[in-house]
Design a protein around this motif. Sequence first.
Motif, PDB file in Angstrom:
ATOM      1  N   PHE A 118      13.674   5.373   1.828  1.00 51.20           N
ATOM      2  CA  PHE A 118      14.359   6.229   0.864  1.00 51.20           C
ATOM      3  C   PHE A 118      13.379   6.595  -0.256  1.00 51.20           C
ATOM      4  N   LEU A 119      13.279   7.897  -0.554  1.00 49.38           N
ATOM      5  CA  LEU A 119      12.293   8.382  -1.522  1.00 49.38           C
ATOM      6  C   LEU A 119      12.974   9.077  -2.699  1.00 49.38           C
ATOM      7  N   ASP A 120      12.311   9.011  -3.859  1.00 47.96           N
ATOM      8  CA  ASP A 120      12.831   9.727  -5.023  1.00 47.96           C
ATOM      9  C   ASP A 120      12.236  11.136  -5.065  1.00 47.96           C
ATOM     10  N   LYS A 121      12.502  11.879  -6.143  1.00 46.60           N
ATOM     11  CA  LYS A 121      12.052  13.271  -6.221  1.00 46.60           C
ATOM     12  C   LYS A 121      10.535  13.408  -6.301  1.00 46.60           C
ATOM     13  N   ARG A 122       9.841  12.287  -6.628  1.00 46.10           N
ATOM     14  CA  ARG A 122       8.366  12.303  -6.642  1.00 46.10           C
ATOM     15  C   ARG A 122       7.794  11.792  -5.322  1.00 46.10           C
ATOM     16  N   ASN A 123       8.674  11.597  -4.350  1.00 44.68           N
ATOM     17  CA  ASN A 123       8.303  11.085  -3.031  1.00 44.68           C
ATOM     18  C   ASN A 123       7.711   9.681  -3.095  1.00 44.68           C
ATOM     19  N   GLN A 124       8.194   8.898  -4.045  1.00 49.31           N
ATOM     20  CA  GLN A 124       7.824   7.493  -4.106  1.00 49.31           C
ATOM     21  C   GLN A 124       8.940   6.651  -3.501  1.00 49.31           C
ATOM     22  N   LEU A 125       8.565   5.525  -2.946  1.00 46.39           N
ATOM     23  CA  LEU A 125       9.511   4.694  -2.218  1.00 46.39           C
ATOM     24  C   LEU A 125      10.510   4.018  -3.165  1.00 46.39           C
ATOM     25  N   ILE A 126      11.797   4.275  -2.930  1.00 50.27           N
ATOM     26  CA  ILE A 126      12.858   3.595  -3.674  1.00 50.27           C
ATOM     27  C   ILE A 126      13.260   2.318  -2.945  1.00 50.27           C
ATOM     28  N   ALA A 127      13.479   2.466  -1.650  1.00 48.22           N
ATOM     29  CA  ALA A 127      13.933   1.328  -0.841  1.00 48.22           C
ATOM     30  C   ALA A 127      13.504   1.521   0.605  1.00 48.22           C
ATOM     31  N   ASP A 128      13.416   0.412   1.294  1.00 45.28           N
ATOM     32  CA  ASP A 128      13.038   0.385   2.708  1.00 45.28           C
ATOM     33  C   ASP A 128      14.032  -0.550   3.377  1.00 45.28           C
ATOM     34  N   GLU A 129      14.901  -0.004   4.213  1.00 41.59           N
ATOM     35  CA  GLU A 129      15.990  -0.810   4.760  1.00 41.59           C
ATOM     36  C   GLU A 129      16.120  -0.635   6.266  1.00 41.59           C
ATOM     37  N   VAL A 130      16.392  -1.736   6.939  1.00 46.64           N
ATOM     38  CA  VAL A 130      16.772  -1.673   8.356  1.00 46.64           C
ATOM     39  C   VAL A 130      18.269  -1.421   8.399  1.00 46.64           C
ATOM     40  N   GLN A 131      18.661  -0.277   8.941  1.00 48.31           N
ATOM     41  CA  GLN A 131      20.072   0.101   8.971  1.00 48.31           C
ATOM     42  C   GLN A 131      20.799  -0.472  10.173  1.00 48.31           C
ATOM     43  N   GLN A 132      20.118  -0.505  11.307  1.00 42.91           N
ATOM     44  CA  GLN A 132      20.758  -0.986  12.523  1.00 42.91           C
ATOM     45  C   GLN A 132      19.729  -1.706  13.389  1.00 42.91           C
ATOM     46  N   THR A 133      20.210  -2.696  14.138  1.00 43.23           N
ATOM     47  CA  THR A 133      19.413  -3.348  15.171  1.00 43.23           C
ATOM     48  C   THR A 133      20.219  -3.290  16.450  1.00 43.23           C
ATOM     49  N   GLY A 134      19.594  -2.804  17.516  1.00 44.51           N
ATOM     50  CA  GLY A 134      20.333  -2.605  18.755  1.00 44.51           C
ATOM     51  C   GLY A 134      19.844  -3.479  19.885  1.00 44.51           C
ATOM     52  N   THR A 135      19.790  -2.887  21.073  1.00 47.61           N
ATOM     53  CA  THR A 135      19.350  -3.591  22.272  1.00 47.61           C
ATOM     54  C   THR A 135      17.910  -3.205  22.556  1.00 47.61           C
ATOM     55  N   VAL A 136      17.455  -3.491  23.764  1.00 47.98           N
ATOM     56  CA  VAL A 136      16.068  -3.178  24.115  1.00 47.98           C
ATOM     57  C   VAL A 136      15.835  -1.678  24.238  1.00 47.98           C
TER      58      VAL A 136
ATOM     59  N   GLN B 219       0.828  -1.205   0.000  1.00 48.20           N
ATOM     60  CA  GLN B 219       0.000   0.000   0.000  1.00 48.20           C
ATOM     61  C   GLN B 219       0.864   1.258   0.000  1.00 48.20           C
ATOM     62  N   VAL B 220       2.029   1.169   0.646  1.00 52.43           N
ATOM     63  CA  VAL B 220       2.943   2.313   0.670  1.00 52.43           C
ATOM     64  C   VAL B 220       3.597   2.502  -0.699  1.00 52.43           C
ATOM     65  N   LYS B 221       3.997   1.406  -1.331  1.00 49.49           N
ATOM     66  CA  LYS B 221       4.697   1.488  -2.619  1.00 49.49           C
ATOM     67  C   LYS B 221       3.784   1.957  -3.748  1.00 49.49           C
ATOM     68  N   ALA B 222       2.487   1.714  -3.603  1.00 50.74           N
ATOM     69  CA  ALA B 222       1.568   1.994  -4.712  1.00 50.74           C
ATOM     70  C   ALA B 222       1.335   3.486  -4.938  1.00 50.74           C
ATOM     71  N   ARG B 223       1.613   4.320  -3.930  1.00 45.46           N
ATOM     72  CA  ARG B 223       1.326   5.754  -4.054  1.00 45.46           C
ATOM     73  C   ARG B 223       2.500   6.571  -3.523  1.00 45.46           C
ATOM     74  N   THR B 224       2.460   7.872  -3.783  1.00 46.09           N
ATOM     75  CA  THR B 224       3.488   8.720  -3.200  1.00 46.09           C
ATOM     76  C   THR B 224       3.345   8.693  -1.686  1.00 46.09           C
ATOM     77  N   VAL B 225       4.472   8.633  -1.021  1.00 48.56           N
ATOM     78  CA  VAL B 225       4.463   8.439   0.426  1.00 48.56           C
ATOM     79  C   VAL B 225       3.727   9.553   1.164  1.00 48.56           C
ATOM     80  N   LEU B 226       3.962  10.798   0.757  1.00 44.08           N
ATOM     81  CA  LEU B 226       3.361  11.911   1.489  1.00 44.08           C
ATOM     82  C   LEU B 226       1.855  12.012   1.284  1.00 44.08           C
ATOM     83  N   SER B 227       1.317  11.376   0.248  1.00 44.91           N
ATOM     84  CA  SER B 227      -0.134  11.395   0.040  1.00 44.91           C
ATOM     85  C   SER B 227      -0.803  10.183   0.672  1.00 44.91           C
ATOM     86  N   SER B 228      -0.023   9.295   1.238  1.00 45.23           N
ATOM     87  CA  SER B 228      -0.588   8.098   1.887  1.00 45.23           C
ATOM     88  C   SER B 228       0.042   7.927   3.262  1.00 45.23           C
TER      89      SER B 228
END
Length: 243
Positions: free
Chosen positions: A148-166, A115-124
């Motif tokens: 990560f969004l492109d110039k049209r605010n559409q999703l390019i990638a969705d990444e977990v950068q870090q995992t920490g503690t509690v 549902q997020v990928k189908a539309r521009t992020v800021l409109s959904s």
Amino acid sequence: MRQAGKQSDQNKSREGLQDATPHYHGHRERLRARFREAGPEALADYELLELVLFRAIPQRDVKPLAKKLIETFGSFAETIAAPEMRLKEIKGLGEAAITEIKVVQAAAGRLVRGQVKARTVLSSWSAVLDYCRTVMAFADKEQFRILFLDKRNQLIADEVQQTGTVDHTPVYPREVVKRALELSATAIILVHNHPSGDPTPSRADIQMTQSIVEVAKPLGISVHDHIIVGKDGHASLKGLRLI
């Protein structure tokens, strides 16, 4: 007399077979029918969990197990999102059942991500929040995720950068911006979870976000928001005017 005795034995045999039929067989069909006819909202959390367990545990009454899971983890959502190691601690819950539970979690994540990928992020924006809460709110460790969004605010990638503690996840602003440049992203949304359940941003959360904004801005990368999710809701640093 022999005929009468034989007939009596046959009746007893049929009665014995009826008595041997597990009581939960009828319960399963009734529960499935209620789900079909009245919808999922008509079912309690443990009943919805029973439906998930039926496929993996065909020869046992799973109601006590479903109730035990809800009692242990708190809700259907928390059970589905529980770490596999915690699930393995529950007596009577085998590998097949844990797999069924994790399939439901994966399906939920892919549904809301679609549902997020189908539309521009800021409109959904509500779909973005639903996605973040679905994939992170019930995790037992902090995760730092970037959309990560492109110039049209559409999703390019969705990444977990870090995992920490509690209660802590190390985040390095230059690494965040470096990855955005690699993906040719012009905007990012920062997301992380608070396993405590309370999404209120800490001083460290605010300082880290402001550092990323400062590094990203000269390179033409906008930080649209930093969303913190927890079991008790979510917080937006932009909405709180902290960035």
